[in-house]
Design an enzyme around this catalytic site. Structure first.
Site, PDB file in Angstrom:
ATOM      1  N   GLU A  55       2.147 -20.767  42.466  1.00 49.53           N
ATOM      2  CA  GLU A  55       1.661 -19.401  42.622  1.00 49.53           C
ATOM      3  C   GLU A  55       0.210 -19.264  42.240  1.00 49.53           C
ATOM      4  OE1 GLU A  55       2.624 -16.180  39.990  1.00 49.53           O
ATOM      5  OE2 GLU A  55       4.127 -17.406  39.017  1.00 49.53           O
ATOM      6  N   LYS A  76       7.486 -12.696  32.282  1.00 47.25           N
ATOM      7  CA  LYS A  76       6.161 -12.070  32.267  1.00 47.25           C
ATOM      8  C   LYS A  76       5.672 -11.940  30.832  1.00 47.25           C
ATOM      9  CE  LYS A  76       3.909  -8.637  35.211  1.00 47.25           C
ATOM     10  NZ  LYS A  76       3.352  -9.557  36.215  1.00 47.25           N
ATOM     11  N   ARG A  95      13.459  -6.783  34.930  1.00 50.94           N
ATOM     12  CA  ARG A  95      12.652  -7.976  34.640  1.00 50.94           C
ATOM     13  C   ARG A  95      12.134  -7.981  33.211  1.00 50.94           C
ATOM     14  NH1 ARG A  95       7.814  -9.228  38.686  1.00 50.94           N
ATOM     15  NH2 ARG A  95       6.857  -7.543  37.501  1.00 50.94           N
TER      16      ARG A  95
HETATM   17  C1  LIG Z   1       3.369  -9.866  37.525  1.00 52.94           C
HETATM   18  C2  LIG Z   1       3.126 -11.177  38.143  1.00 52.94           C
HETATM   19  C3  LIG Z   1       3.189 -11.383  39.529  1.00 52.94           C
HETATM   20  C4  LIG Z   1       3.428 -10.260  40.510  1.00 52.94           C
HETATM   21  O1  LIG Z   1       4.664  -9.647  40.355  1.00 52.94           O
HETATM   22  P1  LIG Z   1       4.918  -8.197  40.992  1.00 52.94           P
HETATM   23  O2  LIG Z   1       6.258  -7.825  40.507  1.00 52.94           O
HETATM   24  O3  LIG Z   1       4.868  -8.368  42.459  1.00 52.94           O
HETATM   25  O4  LIG Z   1       3.829  -7.331  40.495  1.00 52.94           O
HETATM   26  C5  LIG Z   1       3.012 -12.665  40.004  1.00 52.94           C
HETATM   27  N1  LIG Z   1       2.758 -13.707  39.188  1.00 52.94           N
HETATM   28  C6  LIG Z   1       2.668 -13.540  37.852  1.00 52.94           C
HETATM   29  C7  LIG Z   1       2.397 -14.719  37.006  1.00 52.94           C
HETATM   30  C8  LIG Z   1       2.851 -12.281  37.294  1.00 52.94           C
HETATM   31  O5  LIG Z   1       2.754 -12.132  35.973  1.00 52.94           O
END
Ligand SMILES: *Cc1c(COP(=O)(O)O)cnc(C)c1O
Length: 341
Positions: free
Chosen positions: A218, A182, A80
């Site tokens: 989300e 991210k 990722r």
């Molecule tokens: C990191 C993140 C998550 C959670 O991802 P995981 O891989 O489960 O830790 C969810 N939403 C956002 C916006 C994120 O940056």
């Protein structure tokens, strides 16, 4: 032994002894080192601090009953960060290098991995930033990849409890923007909506799809899931949601271990009645049950504002059981590190 009261840990910065640091220049990464220095020395022209050319990861190391340490799906974080890097025109980090950096940091700071049973974990923060003398809007010519760690407490002290959320009037990401990667920029824009939600005593806000504002996307730093009254696990599908590793793990566990139908699909605000439970999921949030959601003048309660629903509880037990090494993990999910004292 390190002097930490494991019971009192929250989620805040603690300087641990060693972090990994590697530099990219002239088309290649250097070897990388572990360093005691927790200050980054970067040019004032660094594109990371002007134009947000940076991305990061978040994962945890878990202390097992036998004293060894588990990493959970670290290969997925390695993949990722490179998806994020490509989107922002940053050099990729070879997956082996990423995983090696994480392992080195965990082993070098192993005394800071909280004891089994305390509920705490070692949180790891890999970070990739564009640096070097620059000022025009173009990709950096040099990059730093670093990974540091700190012990963190359980998300819920004294057990899992549902909390309430509010639907935000703001968008977290644009329809075809950077919502699926991210990057810090997504978080900078979420600070104001998040703080407005907290001022009104909600845990956080829930963002809707930026195109139509009718579907749940989300929770800002965690993904959303719901359990329908007819026992389906549903989590929203959208190109502007960050693909949570926890979410994909729950999709798998809901289907393979709990026998639910598990799908990615639309979660329309107008159809919340079909859900009997809901939660937020992510590395930091683990599984956080959602009591109710406020939108417009409606307050929609899922299972209960006080109690956690049975499916949410089962998913939590399965997921955390795997992470701490008490429940058999699906193939490839766990990297176990043993410590030679
Ligand atoms: C990191 C993140 C998550 C959670 O991802 P995981 O891989 O489960 O830790 C969810 N939403 C956002 C916006 C994120 O940056």
């Amino acid at each position: 032994m390190v002097d930490i009261n494991w019971e009192e840990l929250g989620f805040s910065y603690i300087k641990t002894p060693l972090r990994y640091l590697s530099y990219w220049k002239d088309g290649e990464w250097d070897e990388g080192v572990l360093t005691e220095d927790n200050q980054l020395h970067i040019s004032e022209g660094s594109p990371a601090i002007h134009y947000g050319q940076q991305c990061f990861e978040g994962l945890k190391a878990y202390r097992c009953k036998d004293g060894s340490i588990n990493l959970f799906r670290v290969d997925q974080n390695a993949k990722r960060i490179n998806t994020s890097a490509r989107r922002l025109m940053m050099p990729e980090i070879p997956e082996e290098k990423f995983i090696e950096a994480v392992k080195q940091v965990v082993l070098a700071n192993h005394e800071y991995v909280p004891p089994y049973g305390s509920g705490g974990t070692l949180y790891l923060r890999p970070l990739l930033i564009g640096v070097g003398d620059s000022i025009g809007v173009s990709p950096a010519k040099e990059y730093i990849f670093t990974c540091f760690c700190m012990p963190v407490g359980p998300y819920f002290k004294g057990g899992m409890k549902p909390t309430n959320f509010i639907v935000s009037d703001y968008d977290r990401a644009a329809p075809v923007g950077t919502g699926a990667v991210k990057v810090g920029g997504n978080y900078a824009s979420s600070l104001l909506p998040g703080s407005e939600a907290k001022e009104r005593s909600y845990s956080d806000c829930i963002y809707l799809d930026p195109q139509t504002h009718t579907k749940i996307e989300e929770v800002g730093s965690a993904n959303f899931f719901g359990i329908t009254k007819d026992m389906k696990f549903i989590t929203p599908i959208s190109p502007s949601i960050l693909p949570s590793i926890t979410k994909y793990s729950l999709l798998y566990l809901a289907k393979e271990r709990l026998g639910l139908e598990a799908i990615e699909g639309d979660v329309k605000l107008s159809e919340l009645d079909q859900f009997s439970e809901a939660g937020a999921c992510g590395t930091a949030a683990v599984i956080s049950p959602i009591g109710g959601i406020q939108f417009d003048d409606t307050f929609h309660v899922f299972y209960s504002e006080e109690e956690v629903g049975p499916i949410t509880q089962k998913l939590y037990a399965e997921l955390t059981g795997i992470q701490f090494g008490d429940v058999e993990a699906p193939e490839g999910w766990i990297t176990n590190l043993s410590i030679n004292k």
